[in-house]
Design an enzyme around this catalytic site. Structure first.
Site, PDB file in Angstrom:
ATOM      1  N   TYR A 138       0.856  -1.195   0.000  1.00 43.34           N
ATOM      2  CA  TYR A 138       0.000   0.000   0.000  1.00 43.34           C
ATOM      3  C   TYR A 138       0.889   1.242   0.000  1.00 43.34           C
ATOM      4  CZ  TYR A 138      -3.162   3.652   1.564  1.00 43.34           C
ATOM      5  OH  TYR A 138      -3.886   4.818   1.637  1.00 43.34           O
ATOM      6  N   GLU A 227      -3.888   7.513  -3.873  1.00 44.52           N
ATOM      7  CA  GLU A 227      -3.855   6.251  -3.119  1.00 44.52           C
ATOM      8  C   GLU A 227      -3.717   5.080  -4.093  1.00 44.52           C
ATOM      9  OE1 GLU A 227      -6.471   4.219   0.458  1.00 44.52           O
ATOM     10  OE2 GLU A 227      -7.520   5.342  -1.096  1.00 44.52           O
TER      11      GLU A 227
END
Length: 433
Positions: A138, A227
Site C-alpha cells: 500500500y 492512493e
C-alpha cells in the site's frame, strides 16, 4: 479510503469537510498515471456489455481480464449489485465472460459499505489486463496539516482496506513527510522503499522510480490525495499501480480545467443534484438533505452547529450550504436561488459569523439577493462578529421599509434565531392546512 482513515470525523460528517476536492474515477486516474510514466495495466472503459467485450478482445488474458464497476466508493469487490451479482470487481477468463458479467453491472446499482443503502448506479465499467501478483503493498500521498505539507503513507499490507490495517496492525503503517520545496528526492524514495518488503535490487529500483513519478503526479495535478492499493510486485519484478484513487483540490480548478471538465463530463459519473454543480461553479459548498429549513452559513463547523440546533429545536435541515469566508453578492444571490429552488424548503436560516467577512457587507448582499431572487418563504437572519451591529441595523431598516413584502426576521443570537425559524416554519405549515 485514505482520507477517512486519517480524518477523525464520523462518516456522517465527511461530506461537510472544509477541504473541498473532486474525485476521479479509476479509469480517469489510470489515464493520468500513464501520462506520468507509471506502470498500469492495458485496458479501457465501456458503456455497454457489448463494448466491454470489444475492449476485452485485444487484451492478454494470461493474468485474467479484470472487470470493475466504475463508481466512487470503496469496497467494490465486496459489494453486490441490485441485479443479484456478488462483487463489483470480477476476474474473467474470456471476453464472453466479461460481457456476461457486465450485463449484470451496467444499469444496476452497486451497494458497498461506503454507499447509501440504495447504492450507486453503474453507468460504465473498466476492463483491463490482470497481472500475476507476488506481493501487494500500500502507498498513498496526501497533503497533511500536521506535517505542514506532503506526506507519504505506506504499508506492507496492500490489498486490504487501510482502515482495517490501522485498526488491527497499526505498526505495519509508516509515514514519511516530504519537504514541499525540496520535493521527494531519490534519497527519500529509497528510504521508503527500504522499509517495504521488496526482494531484490530490480524491484527496489522499479519502486523508487514509481514513487518519484507518483509524487510528480501528486504535485502536478494539485492532488489532495493519491492512493495506490494494491501496489503490486509481479514475478518479473515489475511494480504495478493496480488500483488507483486520486482526489483533486477544488481550489486548484483554475489550474486543472482539463481535469475538472473531464470529471464533470465523465461517462461514469452518477446523477447528482444540479444545485451541487451550480454551487461548485461559484465556489460554494452544497449538500441537499431531507428537511424543510434551508441553511446558509459561512464555515463547515458553523454549518454543523446550525443543523444540530435546528434538530434540537424539533425540525430538520434541508441542506448544508457553506458560502465560505469571503462570499460576494453574486455568491449570496446564487445561494438564495439554490435554497429557493429546493422543493422542500419552507423557511430559511442565515447564520453568519463575521470574521474575514464583514456583517454589514453580508447584510447588503442578503438585501440585494432578497430583492432579485424574490424570496417567498420566511427568512431568519443571525449576524454576529465584525460589524454585526451595523449589519443588524441594516437588516432591521430594510425589513421595516419593506414591511409586508419580505418576511425577514432578525435573530439576536443563534438560539433565538433557531427558535424563530422553527416557529416560522410551523406557521407556514399551519397555513397550508
Amino acid at each position: 479510503m485514505l482520507r477517512r482513515f486519517l480524518t477523525p470525523l464520523t462518516k456522517q460528517f465527511l461530506p461537510f469537510s472544509s477541504l473541498r476536492n473532486f474525485n476521479l474515477h479509476e479509469y480517469q486516474s489510470k489515464d493520468i498515471m500513464r501520462k506520468y510514466n507509471l506502470t498500469v495495466q492495458k485496458g479501457g472503459i465501456a458503456l455497454t456489455p457489448e463494448e466491454a467485450k470489444k475492449v476485452a478482445e485485444p487484451l492478454n488474458p494470461k493474468g485474467g481480464l479484470i472487470l470493475k464497476a466504475q463508481v466512487q466508493a470503496g469496497g467494490r469487490g465486496k459489494g453486490h449489485l441490485t441485479s443479484g451479482l456478488q462483487g463489483g470487481v470480477k476476474i474473467c477468463k474470456t471476453p464472453e465472460e466479461v460481457e456476461a458479467n457486465a450485463k449484470q453491472m451496467i444499469g444496476y446499482n452497486l451497494i458497498t459499505k461506503q454507499t447509501k443503502a440504495e447504492g450507486l448506479p453503474v453507468k460504465a465499467v473498466l476492463i483491463h489486463e490482470g497481472v500475476d501478483i507476488n506481493k501487494q503493498i500500500y502507498i498513498g500521498f496526501l497533503m497533511d496539516r500536521k506535517y505542514g505539507g506532503p506526506l507519504v503513507i505506506a504499508s506492507s499490507e496492500g490489498g486490504m482496506e487501510i482502515e482495517e490495517v490501522a485498526h488491527s496492525t497499526p505498526e505495519k503503517i509508516f509515514y514519511e513527510p516530504v519537504d514541499i520545496v525540496e520535493g521527494l528526492t531519490p534519497q527519500i524514495a529509497e528510504k521508503i522503499v527500504n522499509k517495504l518488503p521488496f526482494d531484490n535490487d530490480t524491484q527496489r529500483m522499479n519502486a523508487i522510480r514509481e514513487i518519484q513519478n507518483l509524487y510528480k503526479l501528486f504535485i502536478g495535478v494539485d492532488a489532495s490525495q493519491v492512493e495506490i492499493n494494491p501496489w503490486a510486485v509481479t514475478p518479473e519484478d515489475e511494480v504495478y499501480c493496480v488500483d488507483a484513487k486520486i482526489n483533486i483540490d477544488d481550489n486548484a480548478i483554475f489550474r486543472q480545467k482539463e481535469l475538472y471538465n473531464a470529471k464533470k463530463n465523465s461517462v461514469a459519473t452518477e446523477d447528482t443534484d444540479p444545485n451541487e454543480d451550480k454551487a461548485t461553479d461559484v465556489g460554494l459548498n452544497y449538500v441537499g438533505l431531507n428537511g424543510s429549513i434551508g441553511c446558509m452559513v459561512n464555515g463547515a463547523g458553523l454549518a454543523m452547529a446550525t443543523m444540530d440546533i435546528i434538530k434540537l429545536k424539533g425540525s430538520e435541515p434541508a441542506n448544508f450550504l457553506d458560502v465560505g469566508g469571503g462570499a460576494n453578492v453574486q455568491q449570496v444571490k446564487t445561494a438564495f436561488q439554490i435554497l429557493c429552488s429546493h422543493p422542500q424548503v419552507e423557511a430559511i436560516l442565515v447564520n453568519i459569523f463575521g470574521g474575514i467577512m464583514r456583517c454589514d457587507i453580508i447584510a447588503e448582499g442578503i438585501m440585494k439577493a432578497a430583492q432579485e431572487v424574490d424570496i417567498k418563504v420566511p427568512l431568519v437572519v443571525r449576524l454576529t462578529g465584525t460589524n454585526a451591529e451595523q449589519g443588524n441595523k441594516l437588516m432591521k431598516e430594510f425589513t421595516k421599509k419593506n414591511q409586508g413584502k419580505y418576511n425577514i426576521i432578525v435573530g439576536d443570537n443563534l438560539d433565538d434565531a433557531a427558535n424563530k425559524v422553527v416557529k416560522a416554519l410551523k406557521e407556514v405549515k399551519a397555513c397550508k392546512h
